[in-house]
Write a protein that holds these residues in place. Structure first.
Motif, short mmCIF file in Angstrom:
data_model
loop_
_atom_site.label_atom_id
_atom_site.label_comp_id
_atom_site.label_asym_id
_atom_site.label_seq_id
_atom_site.Cartn_x
_atom_site.Cartn_y
_atom_site.Cartn_z
N GLU A 1 54.14 -9.84 46.15
CA GLU A 1 53.63 -8.74 46.97
C GLU A 1 54.31 -8.86 48.32
O GLU A 1 54.29 -9.92 48.96
CB GLU A 1 52.12 -8.81 47.14
CG GLU A 1 51.59 -7.61 47.93
CD GLU A 1 50.13 -7.73 48.30
OE1 GLU A 1 49.55 -8.83 48.12
OE2 GLU A 1 49.58 -6.74 48.78
N CYS A 2 54.88 -7.76 48.79
CA CYS A 2 55.59 -7.77 50.05
C CYS A 2 54.59 -7.84 51.21
O CYS A 2 53.62 -7.10 51.24
CB CYS A 2 56.45 -6.51 50.17
SG CYS A 2 57.40 -6.46 51.69
N ASP A 3 54.85 -8.77 52.15
CA ASP A 3 53.98 -8.89 53.32
C ASP A 3 54.12 -7.70 54.25
O ASP A 3 53.19 -7.34 54.97
CB ASP A 3 54.33 -10.17 54.10
CG ASP A 3 53.96 -11.41 53.32
OD1 ASP A 3 53.01 -11.33 52.52
OD2 ASP A 3 54.62 -12.45 53.50
N ASP B 1 53.55 -4.08 51.44
CA ASP B 1 52.54 -4.16 50.38
C ASP B 1 53.05 -3.67 49.02
O ASP B 1 52.27 -3.24 48.18
CB ASP B 1 51.27 -3.38 50.76
CG ASP B 1 50.52 -4.05 51.90
OD1 ASP B 1 50.67 -5.28 52.04
OD2 ASP B 1 49.81 -3.35 52.64
N HIS B 2 54.36 -3.73 48.83
CA HIS B 2 54.95 -3.29 47.57
C HIS B 2 54.83 -4.43 46.55
O HIS B 2 55.14 -5.57 46.86
CB HIS B 2 56.42 -2.92 47.80
CG HIS B 2 57.13 -2.46 46.56
ND1 HIS B 2 56.83 -1.27 45.95
CD2 HIS B 2 58.12 -3.04 45.83
CE1 HIS B 2 57.62 -1.13 44.89
NE2 HIS B 2 58.39 -2.19 44.78
N PHE B 3 54.36 -4.11 45.33
CA PHE B 3 54.28 -5.10 44.26
C PHE B 3 55.53 -5.00 43.40
O PHE B 3 55.94 -3.91 43.02
CB PHE B 3 53.03 -4.86 43.39
CG PHE B 3 51.78 -5.43 43.97
CD1 PHE B 3 51.45 -6.75 43.78
CD2 PHE B 3 50.95 -4.62 44.73
CE1 PHE B 3 50.29 -7.28 44.33
CE2 PHE B 3 49.78 -5.14 45.28
CZ PHE B 3 49.46 -6.47 45.08
N CYS C 1 62.23 -8.20 48.68
CA CYS C 1 61.53 -6.94 48.37
C CYS C 1 62.56 -5.83 48.15
O CYS C 1 63.43 -5.62 48.98
CB CYS C 1 60.60 -6.58 49.52
SG CYS C 1 59.84 -4.94 49.34
N ASN D 1 59.69 -12.73 50.21
CA ASN D 1 58.26 -12.93 49.97
C ASN D 1 58.00 -14.07 49.00
O ASN D 1 58.84 -14.39 48.15
CB ASN D 1 57.65 -11.65 49.40
CG ASN D 1 57.72 -10.51 50.37
OD1 ASN D 1 57.03 -10.50 51.38
ND2 ASN D 1 58.58 -9.54 50.08
N VAL E 1 52.71 -14.08 44.33
CA VAL E 1 51.26 -13.89 44.43
C VAL E 1 50.57 -14.97 43.62
O VAL E 1 50.93 -15.21 42.47
CB VAL E 1 50.86 -12.49 43.89
CG1 VAL E 1 49.35 -12.34 43.85
CG2 VAL E 1 51.50 -11.40 44.73
#
Ligand SMILES: [Zn+2]
Length: 74
Positions: free
Chosen positions: A43-45, A48-50, A62, A69, A72
């Motif tokens: 998950e990108c800090d 918020d892209h998964f 990302c 990143n 998770v």
């Protein structure tokens, strides 16, 4: 009550019983178990892209914004 209605009522009870039984059997065995794909979820800090990457990488870039990143932890 005419015999046709009695038969219809009996068939309806049978059908309803089958539906209820199927519903409960599905609930008992319906635990969600995702198949292991071998990929790691990130998950990108920043955005918020998964996304996923290979399981052998510690950190991943990302694809949306290019930030590094960590995976998770579930
Ligand atoms: Zn990002």
């Amino acid at each position: 009550m005419p015999p046709q209605d009695l038969i219809l009522f009996f068939l309806f009870l049978l059908l309803a019983g089958g539906v209820i039984a199927a519903f409960y059997l599905r609930r008992q065995s319906g635990d969600f178990k995702p198949e292991p794909s071998g990929d790691t979820v990130f998950e990108c800090d920043a955005c918020d892209h998964f996304y996923t990457d290979d399981s052998d990488v510690e950190r991943s870039l990302c694809p949306e914004c290019g930030r590094m990143n960590s995976p998770v932890q579930f």
